[in-house]
Structures are given as C-alpha cells and as structure tokens.
Scaffold this motif. Structure first.
Motif, PDB file in Angstrom:
ATOM      1  N   GLU A  74       0.814  -1.071   0.076  1.00  0.00           N
ATOM      2  CA  GLU A  74       0.051   0.132   0.375  1.00  0.00           C
ATOM      3  C   GLU A  74       0.849   1.365   0.220  1.00  0.00           C
ATOM      4  O   GLU A  74       0.839   2.268  -0.772  1.00  0.00           O
ATOM      5  N   THR A  75       2.238   0.900   0.079  1.00  0.00           N
ATOM      6  CA  THR A  75       3.129   2.340   0.735  1.00  0.00           C
ATOM      7  C   THR A  75       3.979   2.521  -1.078  1.00  0.00           C
ATOM      8  O   THR A  75       5.121   3.957  -0.958  1.00  0.00           O
ATOM      9  N   VAL A  76       3.889   1.507  -1.505  1.00  0.00           N
ATOM     10  CA  VAL A  76       5.331   1.873  -2.509  1.00  0.00           C
ATOM     11  C   VAL A  76       4.800   1.820  -3.762  1.00  0.00           C
ATOM     12  O   VAL A  76       3.148   0.773  -4.227  1.00  0.00           O
ATOM     13  N   GLU A  77       5.141   2.475  -4.718  1.00  0.00           N
ATOM     14  CA  GLU A  77       4.343   2.902  -5.888  1.00  0.00           C
ATOM     15  C   GLU A  77       4.480   1.921  -7.146  1.00  0.00           C
ATOM     16  O   GLU A  77       5.122   0.867  -6.561  1.00  0.00           O
ATOM     17  N   SER A  78       4.198   2.060  -7.717  1.00  0.00           N
ATOM     18  CA  SER A  78       3.808   0.470  -9.441  1.00  0.00           C
ATOM     19  C   SER A  78       3.748   1.886 -10.295  1.00  0.00           C
ATOM     20  O   SER A  78       3.038   3.033 -10.212  1.00  0.00           O
ATOM     21  N   THR A  79       4.860   0.910 -11.363  1.00  0.00           N
ATOM     22  CA  THR A  79       4.666   1.693 -12.488  1.00  0.00           C
ATOM     23  C   THR A  79       4.779   0.897 -13.476  1.00  0.00           C
ATOM     24  O   THR A  79       5.404  -0.441 -13.624  1.00  0.00           O
ATOM     25  N   ALA A  80       4.272   0.966 -14.825  1.00  0.00           N
ATOM     26  CA  ALA A  80       3.970   0.092 -15.316  1.00  0.00           C
ATOM     27  C   ALA A  80       5.302   0.382 -16.575  1.00  0.00           C
ATOM     28  O   ALA A  80       5.616  -0.531 -17.070  1.00  0.00           O
ATOM     29  N   ASP A  81       5.990   1.532 -16.792  1.00  0.00           N
ATOM     30  CA  ASP A  81       6.729   1.555 -17.579  1.00  0.00           C
ATOM     31  C   ASP A  81       8.573   1.811 -16.765  1.00  0.00           C
ATOM     32  O   ASP A  81       9.694   2.032 -17.824  1.00  0.00           O
ATOM     33  N   MET A  82       8.483   1.238 -15.800  1.00  0.00           N
ATOM     34  CA  MET A  82       9.824   0.706 -14.820  1.00  0.00           C
ATOM     35  C   MET A  82      10.821  -0.387 -16.004  1.00  0.00           C
ATOM     36  O   MET A  82      10.089  -1.520 -16.239  1.00  0.00           O
ATOM     37  N   ARG A  83      11.779  -0.470 -15.704  1.00  0.00           N
ATOM     38  CA  ARG A  83      12.686  -0.959 -16.789  1.00  0.00           C
ATOM     39  C   ARG A  83      13.831  -1.512 -15.968  1.00  0.00           C
ATOM     40  O   ARG A  83      14.295  -1.022 -15.428  1.00  0.00           O
ATOM     41  N   VAL A  84      14.390  -2.803 -16.066  1.00  0.00           N
ATOM     42  CA  VAL A  84      15.458  -3.443 -15.920  1.00  0.00           C
ATOM     43  C   VAL A  84      17.176  -2.338 -16.324  1.00  0.00           C
ATOM     44  O   VAL A  84      16.861  -2.451 -17.525  1.00  0.00           O
ATOM     45  N   TYR A  85      17.996  -2.907 -15.310  1.00  0.00           N
ATOM     46  CA  TYR A  85      19.078  -2.521 -16.459  1.00  0.00           C
ATOM     47  C   TYR A  85      20.470  -2.895 -17.262  1.00  0.00           C
ATOM     48  O   TYR A  85      19.690  -4.487 -16.800  1.00  0.00           O
ATOM     49  N   THR A  86      19.862  -2.735 -18.110  1.00  0.00           N
ATOM     50  CA  THR A  86      21.056  -3.822 -19.015  1.00  0.00           C
ATOM     51  C   THR A  86      22.440  -4.118 -18.343  1.00  0.00           C
ATOM     52  O   THR A  86      22.982  -3.679 -17.480  1.00  0.00           O
ATOM     53  N   PRO A  87      22.818  -4.852 -19.529  1.00  0.00           N
ATOM     54  CA  PRO A  87      24.061  -5.498 -18.483  1.00  0.00           C
ATOM     55  C   PRO A  87      25.216  -4.850 -18.277  1.00  0.00           C
ATOM     56  O   PRO A  87      25.681  -4.889 -17.571  1.00  0.00           O
ATOM     57  N   LEU A  88      25.142  -4.053 -19.542  1.00  0.00           N
ATOM     58  CA  LEU A  88      26.113  -3.044 -19.539  1.00  0.00           C
ATOM     59  C   LEU A  88      26.444  -2.088 -18.299  1.00  0.00           C
ATOM     60  O   LEU A  88      27.336  -1.270 -17.233  1.00  0.00           O
ATOM     61  N   GLU A  89      24.794  -1.752 -17.526  1.00  0.00           N
ATOM     62  CA  GLU A  89      24.711  -1.249 -16.304  1.00  0.00           C
ATOM     63  C   GLU A  89      25.221  -1.465 -15.126  1.00  0.00           C
ATOM     64  O   GLU A  89      25.452  -0.854 -14.433  1.00  0.00           O
ATOM     65  N   VAL A  90      24.679  -3.002 -15.124  1.00  0.00           N
ATOM     66  CA  VAL A  90      24.641  -3.377 -14.206  1.00  0.00           C
ATOM     67  C   VAL A  90      26.010  -3.578 -13.509  1.00  0.00           C
ATOM     68  O   VAL A  90      26.779  -3.611 -12.925  1.00  0.00           O
ATOM     69  N   ALA A  91      26.990  -4.092 -14.887  1.00  0.00           N
ATOM     70  CA  ALA A  91      28.686  -4.327 -14.982  1.00  0.00           C
ATOM     71  C   ALA A  91      28.599  -2.725 -13.717  1.00  0.00           C
ATOM     72  O   ALA A  91      30.198  -2.282 -13.289  1.00  0.00           O
TER      73      ALA A  91
END
Length: 243
Positions: free
Chosen positions: A39-56
């Motif tokens: 109930e307290t954390v928002e949700s969003t449809a456009d959230m994307r994951v980090y790419t492998p380069l961004e993870v690195a």
C-alpha cells in the motif's frame, strides 16, 4: 530508572524477560510496516531493468566506493527538490540490490544525474575531476578507461539478480555478454540485440568515445547516465498517474 535496572540485574529471569520485551518492541517497529508495503510502495508500468552494461557499471560504482560520498536519495525537503529534482520514489529502487540511497554527501546527490551531462563530460570528470569542476575533492579514475570490461561473468550477475526478483528473461541472461558489448559499440552487429531485448529507448553508443574496445569507463558512464531514468514515475503530476 537505574535502580530498576540494578534490581533486574540481580534476577536473571527478570532481566531475560525485560530484554525480550524491549527487543520485541524494536522488532515490531521494524517489521510491522512490511505488512503494508504493497500500500505504501508505488507501482509503475514503464519501469525497466538495468542492461548488462549498466549492471557492470553499477558493480564498478560499488567497487570503487562511490556511494561513500554520493547519495542516491532526494528527500521531500524543498531545498533538495529545488536543487536535485523530484524527490525519490521507492519504485525507482525496486531493482536495486543493494539500494544505494545513503545520506553522506561529500559530493552531490546522483539520483537524477542521468542525462544531465554528456558522456564526454562524465569521461573527463572521471579521468580528472578538476578538469571540469576545479573545486572537486573527488579522486581520479583514469584507469577505468584503460581497463577492459570483464564480460564473461555478466550472465551470472543477471541470474543472481533474477533470484532476488529482477525480471530478467532466459534470453537476456544468455546474451548478457554480447549485449554489454553491443551497447557500448553501436556499429557492432550485436548492438541490434540490445534494443530488441531492452527496448528502443535504450542508449546504444560509445560511452567513453573509444570504439576499439569495451572498457570499465563505458560501463560506469552507462550506469551514471541511466540514474533517475529507469522510469518516469517521479516526474508524473501525481502518484496516481504513476500507478
């Protein structure tokens, strides 16, 4: 108060009970909010994951201790919003393991850094911070531009992140190494797979300006350029629009 404590110390059972009561109160304060987290954390449809380069790049950011001087959490205070941009939302960190919110600001907060400066600015700043910010106390990281990025272990990093809830597909994990390579070298044939798996909005370019190889500088700049841009939820007119 001290008299009560001294009397408890003379009675082991009473002291144990008192410790349990106090610990239970602290535990309740910590645990109870978790039951209402949906109930307290928002949700969003456009959230994307980090790419492998961004993870690195994020791993390099943590390895070099950047979080010790830079926070990634803009509070709701007006002066912070005026300086850094919209205050941070919990949903923006849902794929961060660990979160890098922090409170130490020897340097500025980086939560909205993505897109604020060019790749060339970031590269110059990381090589010698005083070339672009004369009063900077930040150390230089010129070696990143000379250090080839390790790619072979990226599938394992994505697999570990999936184990804690980040929705990486089998295809993303299998192609992690080549996607990291392709994102930093746009003229390479592997670049097409990056946008196919992570979306057309994914930045595919020479982050460090060098087309000869993929370096740790590429990865760190790619990560810095995505900060605050995984979702537009914080820029919505109100939280209802972000859900």
């Amino acid at each position: 108060m001290f008299g009560l404590h001294y009397r408890l110390e003379r009675h082991a059972i009473g002291l144990v009970v008192a410790v349990i009561v106090v610990a239970s109160i602290g535990g309740l304060v910590e645990i109870a909010p978790l039951f209402t987290i949906n109930e307290t954390v928002e949700s969003t449809a456009d959230m994307r994951v980090y790419t492998p380069l961004e993870v690195a790049g994020r791993n390099i950011y943590m390895r070099e201790g950047c979080y010790a001087c830079h926070s990634q959490m803009i509070r709701t205070l007006q002066d912070e919003v005026d300086r850094y941009g919209p205050y941070s939302l919990a949903v923006e960190s849902q794929y961060d393991h660990p979160q890098l919110w922090g409170s130490k600001r020897t340097g500025p907060d980086l939560a909205r850094l993505g897109g604020k400066y060019s790749d060339q600015w970031h590269t110059a700043h990381l090589i010698n911070p005083r070339d672009v910010v004369p009063e900077s106390k930040m150390p230089g990281y010129a070696f990143l531009a000379r250090t080839p990025l390790r790619l072979d272990d990226l599938p394992l990093h994505l697999k570990a992140l999936r184990a804690v809830g980040v929705p990486y597909s089998d295809d993303m994990i299998a192609h992690a190494a080549e996607d990291a390579y392709g994102q930093a070298l746009p003229d390479d044939a592997r670049a097409a797979g990056v946008t196919e798996r992570y979306g057309e909005a994914t930045s595919v370019r020479l982050f460090d300006g060098d087309a000869r190889t993929v370096t740790e500088m590429d990865a760190l700049v790619a990560y810095l350029q995505i900060l605050g841009r995984l979702t537009d939820a914080a820029h919505a007119d109100n939280l209802a629009e972000a859900e």
